[in-house]
Scaffold this motif. Structure first.
Motif, PDB file in Angstrom:
ATOM      1  N   GLU A  60      -4.011   4.493  -6.681  1.00 10.82           N
ATOM      2  CA  GLU A  60      -4.945   5.007  -5.676  1.00 10.82           C
ATOM      3  C   GLU A  60      -5.260   6.467  -5.973  1.00 10.82           C
ATOM      4  OE1 GLU A  60      -4.231   3.439  -1.403  1.00 10.82           O
ATOM      5  OE2 GLU A  60      -2.419   4.490  -1.978  1.00 10.82           O
ATOM      6  N   ASP A  79       0.840  -1.197   0.000  1.00 13.26           N
ATOM      7  CA  ASP A  79       0.000   0.000   0.000  1.00 13.26           C
ATOM      8  C   ASP A  79       0.873   1.245   0.000  1.00 13.26           C
ATOM      9  OD1 ASP A  79      -2.313   1.463   0.138  1.00 13.26           O
ATOM     10  OD2 ASP A  79      -2.852   0.854   2.162  1.00 13.26           O
ATOM     11  N   ASP A  80       0.335   2.350  -0.491  1.00 13.69           N
ATOM     12  CA  ASP A  80       1.011   3.648  -0.458  1.00 13.69           C
ATOM     13  C   ASP A  80       2.408   3.549  -1.061  1.00 13.69           C
ATOM     14  OD1 ASP A  80      -1.228   4.327   0.995  1.00 13.69           O
ATOM     15  OD2 ASP A  80      -0.244   4.189   2.938  1.00 13.69           O
TER      16      ASP A  80
HETATM   17 MG    MG Z   1      -3.210   3.358   0.287  1.00 10.30          MG
END
Ligand code: MG
Ligand code: C2E
Ligand code: MG
Ligand code: MG
Length: 285
Positions: free
Chosen positions: A236, A179-180
């Protein structure tokens, strides 16, 4: 004089600390109560296949339906939950609720899609993480391939631990994504050694791809890299059609963001699962 002043400063500092710690204690107690009273709820944000516009996954995102404050967003309580250790039981609740919901959708006849769950640092370093996840999968009868776990780069800094844990998770048959991606420590050398399935490009890069050539270059490069490493990639924070087109042209697989839908409650998500999302996919023109 200096001594006096010093003492005063100390007192001010001290009373500030006191009120900070009282607030934290109050919040911590409220979080405990929230667990017992089941005040947490999951919202779901669709993950969309960029070519077809189809929903190919959902991310489960926690909210706290507070009796007085209304819906409290995770940024307001996840950090303290993480510090106090309460994130472990809260995270377990999220995992169980997400698996249970996904199994229910499948039983109701919705096309099976994976549900993504965010793991916290503490959870990732928890003893017997594999056993705990395996237990939840058994209890909820969810096929492991419909569970995806999101970790962040910071959790992979202890490379040996990360590889070991990820291998155990892969043995269960679940998917793992980072993530990220791009915001943390990232050693490309280790990236290829981690048994992961997907990178999620952080929304801070996606935000400015149309205005900042550096961000555009970074996003295009991450996407190209994932193809070489045989990883899936999702962007995202997609908010505009221009961003979507850029991502499509650069061969991004999946997208998630307000352009398609914010995180929504179960009923709204079910509506989208039945009727699709009513905005144009990138390939529609
Ligand atoms: Mg994220
Ligand atoms: P995340 O995992 O990176 O989740 C994506 C966040 O970006 C969500 O915020 C989502 O609402 C937001 N977002 C999605 N699309 C867009 C967009 O197009 N524009 C903008 N500006 N934002 C977008 P949310 O739900 O407030 O969650 C924030 C963070 O809290 C999450 O970031 C995650 O790190 C953490 N979190 C949420 N739920 C959980 C949980 O169950 N467990 C743990 N450990 N952390 C969680
Ligand atoms: Mg996430
Ligand atoms: Mg993020």
């Amino acid at each position: 004089r200096a001594k006096e002043k010093g003492r005063n400063d100390f007192q001010i500092f001290n009373s500030d600390m006191k009120s900070v710690s009282i607030n934290r204690l109050r919040l911590e107690n409220e979080l405990r109560r929230a667990l017992v009273n089941e005040e947490f709820v999951l919202y779901y944000q669709p993950q969309v296949d960029i070519g077809s516009g189809r929903i190919v996954g959902v991310e489960a995102l926690i909210r706290w339906n507070h009796p007085d404050k209304g819906m409290v967003m995770p940024n307001h309580f996840i950090p303290l939950a993480e510090e106090s250790g309460l994130i472990v039981p809260i995270g377990e609740w999220v995992l169980r609720a997400a698996c249970k919901q996904n199994k229910t959708w499948q039983s109701e006849g919705y096309a099976p899609i994976p549900i993504s769950v965010n793991l916290s640092m503490r959870q990732f370093f928890q003893h017997n993480l594999k056993g705990k996840i395996s237990h939840v999968l058994e209890q909820t009868e969810l096929d492991p391939r419909y569970l995806e776990l999101e970790i962040t780069e910071s959790m992979t800094m202890d490379v040996d631990h990360a590889i070991q844990s990820l291998l155990e998770l892969k043995e269960l048959g679940v998917n793992v994504s980072i993530d990220d991606f791009g915001t943390g420590y990232s050693s490309l050398y280790y990236l290829k050694k981690f048994p992961i399935d997907k990178l999620k490009i952080d929304r801070s890069f996606v935000r400015d791809i149309m205005v900042d050539p550096n961000d555009a270059a970074i996003v295009a490069t991450i996407i190209a890299m994932t193809h070489h490493l045989n990883l899936k990639v999702i962007a995202e924070g997609v908010e505009t059609e221009d961003q979507l087109k850029f991502l499509y042209q650069n061969r991004c697989n999946e997208v998630q963001g307000y352009w398609f839908s914010p995180p929504v409650d179960r009923l709204e998500l079910e509506h989208m699962l039945r009727h699709g999302i009513s905005v144009a996919a990138a390939s529609s023109e």
